[in-house]
Motif scaffolding. Sequence first.
Motif, PDB file in Angstrom:
ATOM      1  N   ASP A   5      33.516  -3.600 -24.709  1.00 39.72           N
ATOM      2  CA  ASP A   5      32.325  -2.114 -24.511  1.00 39.72           C
ATOM      3  C   ASP A   5      31.980  -2.857 -23.005  1.00 39.72           C
ATOM      4  OD1 ASP A   5      30.329  -4.188 -25.005  1.00 39.72           O
ATOM      5  OD2 ASP A   5      29.535  -2.958 -26.371  1.00 39.72           O
ATOM      6  N   HIS A   7      28.787  -3.718 -22.327  1.00 41.79           N
ATOM      7  CA  HIS A   7      28.228  -5.173 -22.390  1.00 41.79           C
ATOM      8  C   HIS A   7      29.088  -6.425 -21.961  1.00 41.79           C
ATOM      9  CE1 HIS A   7      24.468  -3.396 -23.096  1.00 41.79           C
ATOM     10  NE2 HIS A   7      24.921  -2.584 -24.100  1.00 41.79           N
TER      11      HIS A   7
ATOM     12  N   LEU B 159      21.454  -5.447 -27.812  1.00 42.59           N
ATOM     13  CA  LEU B 159      21.695  -4.421 -26.767  1.00 42.59           C
ATOM     14  C   LEU B 159      22.384  -3.306 -27.470  1.00 42.59           C
ATOM     15  CD1 LEU B 159      22.195  -5.919 -23.429  1.00 42.59           C
ATOM     16  CD2 LEU B 159      20.018  -5.118 -24.141  1.00 42.59           C
ATOM     17  N   ARG B 160      23.585  -3.757 -27.921  1.00 38.19           N
ATOM     18  CA  ARG B 160      24.551  -2.724 -28.868  1.00 38.19           C
ATOM     19  C   ARG B 160      23.709  -2.160 -29.899  1.00 38.19           C
ATOM     20  NH1 ARG B 160      28.664  -7.140 -28.635  1.00 38.19           N
ATOM     21  NH2 ARG B 160      29.641  -6.485 -26.677  1.00 38.19           N
ATOM     22  N   ARG B 161      23.048  -2.815 -30.496  1.00 40.45           N
ATOM     23  CA  ARG B 161      22.006  -2.112 -31.747  1.00 40.45           C
ATOM     24  C   ARG B 161      21.120  -1.152 -31.165  1.00 40.45           C
ATOM     25  NH1 ARG B 161      25.117  -3.965 -35.733  1.00 40.45           N
ATOM     26  NH2 ARG B 161      25.816  -6.202 -35.381  1.00 40.45           N
ATOM     27  N   GLU B 163      21.161   0.427 -28.555  1.00 35.28           N
ATOM     28  CA  GLU B 163      21.382   1.620 -27.911  1.00 35.28           C
ATOM     29  C   GLU B 163      22.294   2.536 -28.969  1.00 35.28           C
ATOM     30  OE1 GLU B 163      24.565   0.367 -25.486  1.00 35.28           O
ATOM     31  OE2 GLU B 163      23.213  -0.360 -23.854  1.00 35.28           O
TER      32      GLU B 163
END
Lengths: 551, 170
Positions: A5, A7, B159-161, B163
């Motif tokens: 993804d 990141h 960061l993913r969580r 977002e």
Amino acid sequence: MYAYDRHDRMFVHARVEQFRDQAARRLKGELSEDEFKPLRLQNGLYLQLHAYMLRVAIPYGTLDARQMRQLALIARRHDRGFGHFTTRQNIQFNWIKLEEAADALHLLAEVDMHAIQTSGNCIRNVTADAWAGVAPDEIEDPRIWSEIIRQWSTNHPEFSFLPRKFKIAVTGSPADRAAVKVHDIGLRMHRNAAGETGFEVIVGGGLGRTPIIGTTLKDWLPKRDLLSYLEATLRVYNRYGRRDNIYKARIKILVHELGPEKMRDEVEVEFQTIRDGALALPAETIAEIAAHFAPPRYAKQPGFAPAHETLRRTSPGYRRWVETNVVPHREPGYAIVHFSLKPEGGVPGDATAEQMEAVADLAEKHSLGEIRVTHTQNLVLPHVAVEDLPAVWRAAEAVGFATPNLDLVTDIIACPGLDYCSLANARSIPVAQRITRRFADLGRVHEIGPLSIKISGCINACGHHHIGAIGILGVDKQGEEFYQITLGGNAGPEARLGDLLGPAVSADRVVDTVEAVVEAYLAIRAPGEDFLATYARLGLAPFKERAYAPR
Amino acid sequence: MPLVRDGKAVADGWTTVADDAALPADAPVIVSFARWRAERAVLEQRNAPLGLGLKNTDAVEEVGPEIHRFGLVALNFPKFSDGRAYSQARLLRERYGFKGDLRATGQVLPDQLIHMLRAGFDSFDTADARVLQQWSKSVAAYHAFYQPIGRLRPTLDNLRREEARPAAAD
């Protein structure tokens, strides 16, 4: 496949820019070679005899068509139009200029690839079964765990300056196709009495100048604890592994010097202290990674494949290829296809940019876009419909990847040897080429049956000679290339190291000696007995007698 | 020695005292592990901050439970490629909860700063001007890291969580 993804992409691009800056400082003289060396190694850049070599990670041997095309582009733009697939499921480019290295890394990052930690004293690219996700005997897909380990080990703040390199392999099948017993850590998935899947943790195996089969530190480790246990093991190694002698710095020496019991205790104490910490894997995280490796949607195949059946009846060449290079798939109507990178007279593992692009096209057309690299330096299309096999065969023939020799005497593993490598004592590639020419008759190759020949150009054993049924090790005798031959090595669940046949032979004699060993086997084998079984039954003596007999 | 902290050259208020040298009165000193073990009672009576210098082979377990007695711990990199002090740093920070100044000594180079900061170091005893020059570039090189350990979060996963979380209603 694992899909990056935003990141993950930002991370690999940041790594490229960090290296671009480091290389620029080196070129301006702001970094000494000593200071720069570990930085370039941890970005895959190795200084060889003639140029820099770039070793690109193909994590656990899985890549897609788009990525393969990009490797072809790098081969054209930054190398001499070819690449070399390695025993650790990586690809190496041999003619890289330092000034261009960051550009090549940028091309990799564009397709979610990298060369991070493919060299240096750190945790290297994790390897796994090339048939992951498609093997009928698989308990669980090892790529899930390989990816979890890849993430944990990438740019690790504690383990980037270990005593020596550190290699981890994972197998999810009882038939070990990842050679887990000869890795710094080998992980073998199996079920406990309660039916739960976990890991046998095998530590301290390895080849090199001190070949050792690994020791089981833990019979069954729950999945949630995988990273905590790895971290505990690496911490014990980082703190106590020897740093006074490069040849005694691998974890296998620590295990040997402490003894397996003490090593197990040290790791266990550390593990128990951290097991409920930040590295404990929540089921949710495991499920998220596992979702990336969910089986693809296979189109339902009819029970009968007419094109395949017809050609099998009419073409002996096709039949031989199917019997040798195609193996059963877990999904009915599908097959796992091997492309042999071991043609007669070829360099084992080499592929040209055109061949890479042809494989990419075929993967897109016939294998749901997916490709694998095996630790025996071949390529795999993992999802081919049986009815498509004739088309795939013809296309493989056209690019020279259809030699029907998987696991046979000409399916040779060889390191780059003295043709490229600054460590080598002798050449490996020409020996492999001469052996494949000597055994050019396919009828004879099939008559001989399964037999692995592995060649290393020096004692560091990159060609895995210790675990070849016939192992060949290049040595230097007063400036001349000589070769030591070992017999009976094996990488699988019954892993064992080969035994020395006798005195080293000259470069002139090495192919004759190999042939004499093979002829000896044919003369003394029992019906249906493969080389390793004959060797196990009769031992070294009958081979030795014939190999050194005057001709 | 020149000292770098938070990207700036700072004055060093600590004096490293050899094992056989006399202790200065009322000044912050760094003593070796051996001296601390031998002269512990005297050292703890002093009316000045105490620092501890560890070799990278010293067992942090021996001093860990008492690490709060020290205002500073200095860990050594005899060569930048010898990574043992990274383990010591993490153990002191994460296992023994050391809150004081964790100082890197020895061969401290700009390209290892990021690992050192993440492992828990905060000051760098180095005469190498490149450390200061490269500081901001080193610290800003990555927006996140994979491991949920050490300092300098966030992790990619965090960061993913964030977002994925729905925006607050107000």
